[in-house]
Design a protein around this motif. Structure first.
Motif, short mmCIF file in Angstrom:
data_model
loop_
_atom_site.label_atom_id
_atom_site.label_comp_id
_atom_site.label_asym_id
_atom_site.label_seq_id
_atom_site.Cartn_x
_atom_site.Cartn_y
_atom_site.Cartn_z
N ASN A 64 11.93 -5.14 -2.98
CA ASN A 64 12.29 -3.63 -3.24
C ASN A 64 11.21 -2.93 -4.22
O ASN A 64 11.18 -1.87 -3.83
CB ASN A 64 13.33 -3.51 -4.25
N THR A 65 10.36 -3.96 -5.25
CA THR A 65 9.66 -3.52 -5.37
C THR A 65 8.21 -3.45 -4.06
O THR A 65 7.45 -2.36 -4.18
CB THR A 65 9.09 -4.85 -6.59
N LYS A 66 8.87 -4.23 -3.09
CA LYS A 66 7.15 -4.00 -2.32
C LYS A 66 7.90 -2.53 -1.25
O LYS A 66 6.65 -1.49 -0.83
CB LYS A 66 7.38 -5.44 -0.96
N VAL A 67 8.87 -2.60 -0.96
CA VAL A 67 9.48 -1.19 -0.14
C VAL A 67 8.91 0.28 -1.11
O VAL A 67 8.45 1.08 -0.93
CB VAL A 67 11.11 -1.02 -0.20
N LYS A 68 9.21 0.03 -2.14
CA LYS A 68 8.98 1.01 -3.74
C LYS A 68 6.93 1.59 -3.60
O LYS A 68 6.72 2.78 -3.08
CB LYS A 68 8.98 0.92 -4.93
N GLU A 69 6.66 0.46 -3.25
CA GLU A 69 4.88 0.54 -3.72
C GLU A 69 4.25 0.91 -2.27
O GLU A 69 3.07 1.56 -2.29
CB GLU A 69 4.09 -1.07 -3.95
N HIS A 70 5.00 -0.11 -0.81
CA HIS A 70 4.25 0.62 0.34
C HIS A 70 5.15 1.69 1.06
O HIS A 70 4.65 1.91 2.11
CB HIS A 70 4.12 -0.85 1.09
N GLN A 71 6.51 1.68 0.42
CA GLN A 71 6.90 3.27 0.98
C GLN A 71 7.38 2.62 2.59
O GLN A 71 7.32 3.79 3.87
CB GLN A 71 6.29 4.67 0.95
N ILE A 72 8.11 1.17 2.41
CA ILE A 72 8.49 0.42 4.01
C ILE A 72 9.39 1.62 4.16
O ILE A 72 10.70 1.26 2.97
CB ILE A 72 8.53 -0.84 3.08
N LYS A 73 9.81 1.45 5.51
CA LYS A 73 11.14 1.86 5.86
C LYS A 73 11.23 1.32 6.41
O LYS A 73 13.08 1.59 6.55
CB LYS A 73 10.58 2.97 7.25
N LYS A 74 11.53 -0.12 7.07
CA LYS A 74 11.98 -0.85 7.63
C LYS A 74 11.99 -2.54 7.84
O LYS A 74 9.80 -2.33 7.96
CB LYS A 74 12.26 -0.71 9.02
N ILE A 75 12.49 -3.36 6.97
CA ILE A 75 11.90 -4.95 7.30
C ILE A 75 12.06 -5.54 8.30
O ILE A 75 13.29 -5.52 8.67
CB ILE A 75 12.39 -5.47 5.55
N ARG A 131 8.34 -27.83 -4.43
CA ARG A 131 9.20 -27.50 -5.07
C ARG A 131 9.07 -25.56 -5.06
O ARG A 131 8.99 -24.49 -5.38
CB ARG A 131 8.60 -27.47 -6.70
N GLU A 132 8.45 -25.11 -4.15
CA GLU A 132 7.99 -23.93 -3.29
C GLU A 132 9.35 -23.21 -3.33
O GLU A 132 10.28 -23.94 -2.98
CB GLU A 132 7.58 -23.84 -2.18
N LEU A 133 9.35 -22.12 -3.82
CA LEU A 133 10.20 -20.92 -2.86
C LEU A 133 9.75 -19.45 -3.31
O LEU A 133 10.02 -18.79 -4.24
CB LEU A 133 11.71 -21.07 -4.16
N TYR A 134 9.58 -19.24 -2.20
CA TYR A 134 8.41 -17.57 -2.96
C TYR A 134 8.53 -16.41 -0.71
O TYR A 134 8.93 -17.66 0.23
CB TYR A 134 7.26 -17.93 -2.87
N ILE A 135 8.28 -15.96 -0.75
CA ILE A 135 8.10 -15.10 0.49
C ILE A 135 6.73 -15.15 0.75
O ILE A 135 5.82 -15.17 0.13
CB ILE A 135 8.30 -13.35 -0.10
N GLU A 136 6.48 -15.49 1.76
CA GLU A 136 5.42 -15.85 2.15
C GLU A 136 4.23 -14.61 3.17
O GLU A 136 3.11 -14.06 2.60
CB GLU A 136 5.01 -16.77 2.94
N ASN A 137 5.74 -13.73 3.61
CA ASN A 137 5.35 -12.64 4.01
C ASN A 137 6.23 -11.90 4.95
O ASN A 137 7.43 -12.07 4.97
CB ASN A 137 4.10 -13.11 5.37
N LEU A 138 5.80 -11.11 5.05
CA LEU A 138 7.26 -9.87 5.19
C LEU A 138 6.87 -9.10 6.65
O LEU A 138 5.38 -8.33 6.52
CB LEU A 138 7.27 -9.07 4.45
N GLU A 139 7.82 -8.86 7.76
CA GLU A 139 7.06 -7.72 8.91
C GLU A 139 7.40 -7.12 8.69
O GLU A 139 8.73 -6.79 8.37
CB GLU A 139 7.18 -8.54 9.89
N VAL A 140 7.29 -5.25 8.97
CA VAL A 140 7.59 -4.31 8.19
C VAL A 140 7.45 -3.14 9.23
O VAL A 140 6.03 -3.33 10.25
CB VAL A 140 7.61 -4.08 6.54
N GLU A 141 8.19 -2.32 9.12
CA GLU A 141 7.82 -1.01 10.39
C GLU A 141 7.54 0.02 9.12
O GLU A 141 8.56 0.27 8.01
CB GLU A 141 8.93 -1.00 11.01
N GLN A 142 6.91 1.16 9.18
CA GLN A 142 6.13 1.82 7.62
C GLN A 142 6.51 3.03 8.56
O GLN A 142 6.27 3.47 9.63
CB GLN A 142 4.20 1.59 7.41
#
Ligand code: ZN
Length: 114
Positions: free
Chosen positions: A15-26, A103-114
């Motif tokens: 959600n933070t990324k969506v706001k920051e980059h105005q992402i329309k669709k993930i 022990r990793e648990l993170y988002i490596e990458n998001l593919e989005v449509e802007q």
């Protein structure tokens, strides 16, 4: 439920990324999940789908990449794959082993449509 809490924190990041980059669709969320985190991928995917409903992530594909557990021996510096939580160096049989992966648990990458 463990997985629900994980998905909850993932969505805080999303959600933070969506706001920051105005992402329309993930379209795709790629996750790195270490073996030590004891996450059940099927459950995680199911929780993700529930959470994603009515958000920009609805219908997004969750790709889970599992990271095998690896230890590094403090004595001989050997790095080895840990099976069944047996933290014993296969080379020198030392039990002084540090966890270097798994022990990793993170988002490596998001593919989005802007
Ligand atoms: Zn060793």
């Amino acid at each position: 439920m463990h997985e629900m809490a994980i998905v909850d924190s993932l969505f805080q990041i999303i959600n933070t990324k969506v706001k920051e980059h105005q992402i329309k669709k993930i379209l795709k969320v790629k996750l790195k999940v270490g073996e030590m985190t004891v996450v059940e991928p099927m459950t995680l995917t199911a929780c993700f789908e529930v959470y994603a409903q009515d958000t920009v992530a609805e219908g997004a594909e969750l790709v889970i990449e599992r990271v095998p557990l690896q230890g590094k021996c403090r004595e001989c510096k050997n790095v080895f794959r840990v099976y069944n939580y047996n933290f014993k160096c296969p080379q020198c049989e030392s039990r002084f082993v540090d966890i270097v992966a798994g022990r990793e648990l993170y988002i490596e990458n998001l593919e989005v449509e802007q």
